[in-house]
Design a protein around this motif. Structure first.
Motif, PDB file in Angstrom:
ATOM      1  N   GLY A 100       0.807  -1.204   0.000  1.00  0.00           N
ATOM      2  CA  GLY A 100       0.000   0.000   0.000  1.00  0.00           C
ATOM      3  C   GLY A 100       0.842   1.256   0.000  1.00  0.00           C
ATOM      4  O   GLY A 100       0.444   2.283  -0.564  1.00  0.00           O
ATOM      5  N   GLN A 104      -0.018   4.136  -2.844  1.00  0.00           N
ATOM      6  CA  GLN A 104      -0.480   5.485  -2.552  1.00  0.00           C
ATOM      7  C   GLN A 104       0.505   6.541  -3.028  1.00  0.00           C
ATOM      8  O   GLN A 104       0.106   7.606  -3.499  1.00  0.00           O
ATOM      9  CB  GLN A 104      -0.760   5.625  -1.063  1.00  0.00           C
ATOM     10  CG  GLN A 104      -1.850   4.669  -0.607  1.00  0.00           C
ATOM     11  CD  GLN A 104      -2.606   5.173   0.585  1.00  0.00           C
ATOM     12  OE1 GLN A 104      -3.747   5.594   0.457  1.00  0.00           O
ATOM     13  NE2 GLN A 104      -1.987   5.124   1.754  1.00  0.00           N
ATOM     14  N   MET A 170      -6.116  13.536   1.102  1.00  0.00           N
ATOM     15  CA  MET A 170      -6.057  12.101   1.385  1.00  0.00           C
ATOM     16  C   MET A 170      -6.796  11.833   2.690  1.00  0.00           C
ATOM     17  O   MET A 170      -6.483  12.422   3.719  1.00  0.00           O
ATOM     18  CB  MET A 170      -4.597  11.658   1.504  1.00  0.00           C
ATOM     19  CG  MET A 170      -4.417  10.216   1.885  1.00  0.00           C
ATOM     20  SD  MET A 170      -2.644   9.820   1.935  1.00  0.00           S
ATOM     21  CE  MET A 170      -2.737   8.182   2.659  1.00  0.00           C
ATOM     22  N   GLU A 172      -7.952   8.803   5.349  1.00  0.00           N
ATOM     23  CA  GLU A 172      -7.785   7.408   5.763  1.00  0.00           C
ATOM     24  C   GLU A 172      -9.080   6.918   6.393  1.00  0.00           C
ATOM     25  O   GLU A 172      -9.531   7.436   7.417  1.00  0.00           O
ATOM     26  CB  GLU A 172      -6.631   7.282   6.766  1.00  0.00           C
ATOM     27  CG  GLU A 172      -6.351   5.855   7.186  1.00  0.00           C
ATOM     28  CD  GLU A 172      -5.162   5.738   8.129  1.00  0.00           C
ATOM     29  OE1 GLU A 172      -5.148   4.771   8.923  1.00  0.00           O
ATOM     30  OE2 GLU A 172      -4.269   6.601   8.094  1.00  0.00           O
ATOM     31  N   HIS A 203      -8.411  11.409  -2.558  1.00  0.00           N
ATOM     32  CA  HIS A 203      -7.926  10.026  -2.564  1.00  0.00           C
ATOM     33  C   HIS A 203      -8.242   9.397  -1.221  1.00  0.00           C
ATOM     34  O   HIS A 203      -7.952   9.977  -0.172  1.00  0.00           O
ATOM     35  CB  HIS A 203      -6.413   9.995  -2.798  1.00  0.00           C
ATOM     36  CG  HIS A 203      -5.814   8.633  -2.615  1.00  0.00           C
ATOM     37  ND1 HIS A 203      -5.931   7.628  -3.550  1.00  0.00           N
ATOM     38  CD2 HIS A 203      -5.105   8.097  -1.569  1.00  0.00           C
ATOM     39  CE1 HIS A 203      -5.311   6.545  -3.105  1.00  0.00           C
ATOM     40  NE2 HIS A 203      -4.814   6.796  -1.911  1.00  0.00           N
ATOM     41  N   ASP A 205      -7.395   6.614   1.435  1.00  0.00           N
ATOM     42  CA  ASP A 205      -6.550   5.548   1.980  1.00  0.00           C
ATOM     43  C   ASP A 205      -7.523   4.557   2.598  1.00  0.00           C
ATOM     44  O   ASP A 205      -7.900   4.664   3.752  1.00  0.00           O
ATOM     45  CB  ASP A 205      -5.596   6.120   3.027  1.00  0.00           C
ATOM     46  CG  ASP A 205      -4.763   5.053   3.731  1.00  0.00           C
ATOM     47  OD1 ASP A 205      -5.096   3.850   3.626  1.00  0.00           O
ATOM     48  OD2 ASP A 205      -3.794   5.416   4.416  1.00  0.00           O
ATOM     49  N   TYR A 231      -7.301   3.331  -2.502  1.00  0.00           N
ATOM     50  CA  TYR A 231      -6.389   2.206  -2.273  1.00  0.00           C
ATOM     51  C   TYR A 231      -7.046   1.270  -1.269  1.00  0.00           C
ATOM     52  O   TYR A 231      -7.661   1.708  -0.294  1.00  0.00           O
ATOM     53  CB  TYR A 231      -5.035   2.713  -1.756  1.00  0.00           C
ATOM     54  CG  TYR A 231      -4.420   1.904  -0.641  1.00  0.00           C
ATOM     55  CD1 TYR A 231      -3.938   0.608  -0.876  1.00  0.00           C
ATOM     56  CD2 TYR A 231      -4.299   2.425   0.647  1.00  0.00           C
ATOM     57  CE1 TYR A 231      -3.378  -0.132   0.164  1.00  0.00           C
ATOM     58  CE2 TYR A 231      -3.734   1.702   1.672  1.00  0.00           C
ATOM     59  CZ  TYR A 231      -3.273   0.420   1.431  1.00  0.00           C
ATOM     60  OH  TYR A 231      -2.726  -0.314   2.452  1.00  0.00           O
ATOM     61  N   LEU A 246      -4.873  -0.269  -6.270  1.00  0.00           N
ATOM     62  CA  LEU A 246      -5.253   1.120  -6.504  1.00  0.00           C
ATOM     63  C   LEU A 246      -6.364   1.106  -7.540  1.00  0.00           C
ATOM     64  O   LEU A 246      -6.217   0.512  -8.610  1.00  0.00           O
ATOM     65  CB  LEU A 246      -4.058   1.919  -7.027  1.00  0.00           C
ATOM     66  CG  LEU A 246      -4.377   3.330  -7.527  1.00  0.00           C
ATOM     67  CD1 LEU A 246      -4.866   4.216  -6.387  1.00  0.00           C
ATOM     68  CD2 LEU A 246      -3.163   3.936  -8.217  1.00  0.00           C
TER      69      LEU A 246
END
Length: 398
Positions: A100, A104, A170, A172, A203, A205, A231, A246
């Motif tokens: 990962g 990323q 990003m 998570e 994006h 995570d 991801y 991804l």
């Protein structure tokens, strides 16, 4: 959290010295896990090599034709896994990566090339900031800036108020080091909207995105559909040997495959890892909502058990888990509670806390609990009884 969190001030050195105290405690904990007749958390990756190989030999035929040619540089079974992930997440395409961390970095440097902005906004507790040795800046020419604070993902207001421009946000999901926490669906959509207002790509995570459907009440495709790219990991929720994917627009994924090659991630043959990922999608993915729901039963029983045992300032965080993983905080030094946890396993063959403990503040220890198949066997009464036995082993309660 890593086993180094159990390091002590043991200073023995030299060729005749014993292993440091934290290493001895770690080894005892591992042995207790293997010998325990019951363990609340029993992750598959902790198994022996033989047990892990058996996962493939007993199940490979369920997920692929074993007479088809083995993969070569991403062909065959690897391409099949990529297509399945894209279908599950509702994206145009997906690319398999060995890690990962690589996936990323590649995704975000591709977006930086498209937006012309190498700045990535992310929470201070995000995985790249805490666990990747500054890989964004040292390897990929990206510049992370922190947004948000405390044990929660950034809010829409914090995104709008961030003082400098950024090309990518990003997020998570869930935020592991904050306690596997998630926003509400409404909060998440507002945060994504705030990023779009600033002309930034989003994006996810989603190392553990598989665990999030119950909390959000949405499908994987609906969740992934909020972001420009996502991801996912194959071992953190699905018990695979490793690997990541991804997912996103086809043009981005094709560019990412070029960078994957440049980063050394186009591995000659990967069928064992891919097989384990396919088995995880078949076996573990359907069970994750059940794990999440039972984690809430376990968390409530832990709180009740510590209250009944009179342990001051015991905390379960979040009080109602957002996924099947959560934190437990106790008002002791880490080595004290780690010793009590290991002794319980050694002396009773019942292991309540299987993971390492680390320092959460002065006089505070923290560990993680994950409820999987083994945890489903524990009733609330079983948990409360194990808490009582564990608490009796703490030094001021013996």
């Amino acid at each position: 959290m890593t086993d180094t969190s159990e390091q002590s001030t043991d200073q023995e050195t030299g060729p005749g010295a014993q292993a440091p105290a934290w290493e001895r405690l770690r080894d005892r904990r591992v042995a207790a896990q293997r010998q325990a007749r019951r363990a609340l958390s029993r992750a598959g990756w902790r198994g022996t090599i033989g047990e892990r190989l058996a996962l493939l030999t007993e199940g490979a035929a369920e997920v692929c034709d074993l007479d088809e040619p083995a993969d070569v540089y991403g062909s065959g079974i690897v391409a099949g896994l990529e297509a399945r992930v894209a279908s599950l997440l509702g994206t145009e395409a997906a690319a398999f990566f060995p890690t990962g961390t690589m996936a990323q970095q590649v995704a975000l440097r591709c977006w930086a090339g498209r937006t012309g902005d190498p700045v990535v906004a992310l929470h201070p507790l995000s995985h790249p900031e805490v666990h990747e040795r500054h890989a964004f800046s040292q390897v990929s020419g990206l510049r992370p800036v922190r947004v948000g604070e405390g044990p929660a993902l950034p809010t829409a207001a914090e995104i709008r108020d961030l003082e400098e421009p950024f090309g990518a946000l990003m997020l998570e999901l869930p935020l592991r080091d904050a306690g596997y926490v998630l926003p509400t669906w409404e909060e998440l959509t507002e945060v994504v909207g705030a990023a779009r207002e600033r002309d930034a790509v989003v994006h996810f995570d989603g190392a553990r995105l598989w665990e999030c459907t119950d909390h959000f009440g949405r499908s994987l495709a609906e969740i992934a559909g909020l972001a420009d790219s996502v991801y996912v990991s194959f071992y953190k929720s699905l018990d695979g040997f490793g690997g990541a994917a991804l997912a996103g627009p086809k043009t981005l994924v094709e560019e990412a495959k070029t960078w994957r090659h440049r980063y050394g991630g186009t591995v000659f043959q990967q069928f064992p890892t891919v097989l384990s990922a396919l088995l995880g999608l078949d076996r573990e993915l359907p069970r994750l909502p059940e794990y999440v729901r039972h984690a809430r039963v376990v968390a409530a029983a832990l709180r009740e058990g510590f209250a009944a045992a009179g342990v001051p300032w015991a905390r379960v965080h979040p009080e109602v888990p957002h996924t099947h993983e959560f934190q437990v905080w106790l008002p002791y030094a880490p080595e004290v509670v780690a010793e009590a946890a290991v002794r319980q396993g050694e002396e009773t063959a019942v292991l309540l806390f299987a993971n390492a403990w680390d320092t959460a503040g002065p006089g505070l220890a923290r560990t993680e609990v994950g409820v999987r198949a083994a945890g489903l066997e524990w009733t609330a009464g079983d948990v409360r009884e194990a808490v009582r036995d564990f608490a009796d082993r703490l030094p001021d309660r013996a």
